[in-house]
Design a protein around this motif. Structure first.
Motif, short mmCIF file in Angstrom:
data_model
loop_
_atom_site.label_atom_id
_atom_site.label_comp_id
_atom_site.label_asym_id
_atom_site.label_seq_id
_atom_site.Cartn_x
_atom_site.Cartn_y
_atom_site.Cartn_z
N THR A 1 -2.48 0.63 -1.42
CA THR A 1 -2.69 1.84 -0.65
C THR A 1 -3.97 1.72 0.17
O THR A 1 -4.88 0.96 -0.17
CB THR A 1 -2.82 3.06 -1.57
OG1 THR A 1 -3.95 2.87 -2.44
CG2 THR A 1 -1.56 3.25 -2.39
N GLY A 2 -4.04 2.47 1.26
CA GLY A 2 -5.26 2.59 2.05
C GLY A 2 -6.00 1.29 2.28
O GLY A 2 -5.48 0.34 2.88
N CYS B 1 -0.64 0.46 5.02
CA CYS B 1 -0.87 1.15 6.29
C CYS B 1 -0.46 0.28 7.46
O CYS B 1 -0.58 -0.95 7.44
CB CYS B 1 -2.35 1.53 6.42
SG CYS B 1 -2.92 2.69 5.16
N SER C 1 -2.51 -4.07 2.87
CA SER C 1 -2.37 -2.62 2.88
C SER C 1 -0.99 -2.20 3.35
O SER C 1 -0.39 -2.84 4.20
CB SER C 1 -3.43 -1.98 3.80
OG SER C 1 -3.26 -0.57 3.85
#
Length: 412
Positions: free
Chosen positions: A314-315, A343, A341
């Motif tokens: 995550t993140g 993202c 990530s």
């Protein structure tokens, strides 16, 4: 008397008070299943249908394509996918059947751009791609360049094209363009993107580019194709024609259509910048795992004995605290664990929060802004070509083929 239909028959039916025409596929649940010109299937009552003809035969496999030997020499290496597919009227689904020569027959405009050799390496849908086929593909592409090809077109299914483009980016130092292309919609559909993508790919393959790239529609219209670096591209939509996007960087070029004008960005590697070399060893005993809330540490036991594991965290590159001991055990047992990530943009930085610092202390390696799929392929390649663990870790944090930028640009 009931009319008997054969898969592939052209039929017309009275359906909902309107005459519908299509290709008969099969009978299911008492209904005749038809493939419409739109590419969609409908079910109609068989008694309302009658045969009106048969589809045109597919061009013969031995048909010769007339070529111009004065044009640049390109090679088309076919692996299958939707660009090389047609309808299987037994099932109504798309099946990969055409080889590279069939693509030349179907898209005659290609003969205006170059002189082609065709190599039918595989006839698969891209979910069936494997690291072993990547090795065969890299060898075939290397042999074609060594034999004099001024550029390579690889036809490939779109679903795993980003993995294969990344694989060849690491496996081959290339002095010429290696262009992956495919299509989101098969040739039987009026909205097919196969012809334009193939023509744009040929234009890119004759350009001054000197790296592995993916060429696909840039918009939903038939006006521009984007050139994406092979290690920075992802399929972002299941079916749109403009599904592919460069992540973390801008596209490295574009091709206008129908003029076929190629524009390369300054960041694009130019032709002959590298000397041809093949490094196609790969360690396939690696995996990619996406973290999710509540993920059990027990799941990581499935990767005991693996050489490498990429985590899409995550993140900034995090997993739950509960997973860290399990990751540490994997690392201590010899598995290289690399953090990326989930993202779309930005980079991993595990020095901001306590969880990240604990991951670093356990031996997890940060992969910067490398995309998870590119990190997996890179890890496979690094572990096969570098035996020293410290050196391998350094390579995973270095930019080898444009996969890991020094800084993340705002807005990309």
């Amino acid at each position: 008397m009931t009319t008997r239909f054969v898969s592939g028959d052209l039929v017309q039916c009275n359906h909902g008070g309107k005459i519908r025409k299509g290709v008969y596929i099969t009978e299911r649940d008492g209904m005749a299943v038809l493939k419409m010109d739109s590419g969609y299937n409908i079910g109609v009552a068989p008694r309302s249908c009658s045969v009106i003809g048969h589809p045109e035969p597919v061009p013969g496999k031995n048909l010769e394509v007339k070529q111009n030997s004065k044009l640049p020499n390109l090679s088309i290496v076919s692996t299958g996918g939707t660009i090389a597919s047609r309808i299987d009227y037994r099932t109504g689904s798309v099946t990969s059947q055409f080889n590279a020569n069939d693509i030349l027959i179907a898209i005659p405009e290609l003969a205006e751009i170059a002189n082609y050799r065709t190599i039918p390496l595989a006839t698969i849908l891209s979910e069936n791609m494997t690291p072993t086929i990547w090795q065969d593909l890299a060898r075939a592409v290397y042999d074609e360049i060594r034999g004099g090809a001024r550029g390579i077109i690889v036809t490939h299914g779109t679903d795993t094209m980003a993995y294969s483009a990344a694989a060849l980016s690491f496996m081959i130092d290339t002095p010429v363009p290696i262009i992956f292309t495919g299509s989101q919609r098969s040739a039987d559909r009026p909205s097919s993107d196969n012809a334009m993508n193939a023509i744009c790919a040929a234009a890119a393959a004759t350009s001054e580019l000197g790296e592995v790239a993916v060429v696909m529609h840039a918009t939903t219209s038939d006006d521009i194709c984007s050139i994406h670096r092979g290690t920075r591209v992802r399929k972002m939509h299941t079916s749109r024609r403009d599904a592919f996007r460069s992540l973390g960087i801008s596209p490295i070029g574009e091709i206008e259509f129908p003029s076929r004008k190629v524009t390369l960005e300054e960041s694009a590697v130019r032709r002959d910048a590298h000397t041809l070399a093949l490094h196609n060893k790969i360690e396939s005993h690696c995996a990619l795992v996406q973290f999710y809330p509540g993920m059990s540490p027990e799941i990581l036991k499935a990767y005991n004995g693996y050489k490498g594991l990429v985590i899409a965290g995550t993140g900034l590159g995090h997993v739950s605290t509960a997973l860290i001991p399990a990751l540490a055990r994997l690392i201590n047992a010899g598995t290289m664990v690399v953090m990326t990530s989930q993202c779309m943009h930005g980079r991993v930085c595990d020095r901001v929060y306590d969880t990240g610092r604990d991951l670093l202390a356990a031996g997890v390696i940060e992969a910067g802004d490398t995309l998870p799929e590119a990190a997996l392929v890179k890890l496979m390649w690094v572990l096969a070509n570098e035996n020293n663990r410290e050196n391998a870790a350094g390579l995973m944090q270095s930019d080898l083929k444009g996969e890991c930028t020094r800084r993340s640009a705002y807005g990309l």
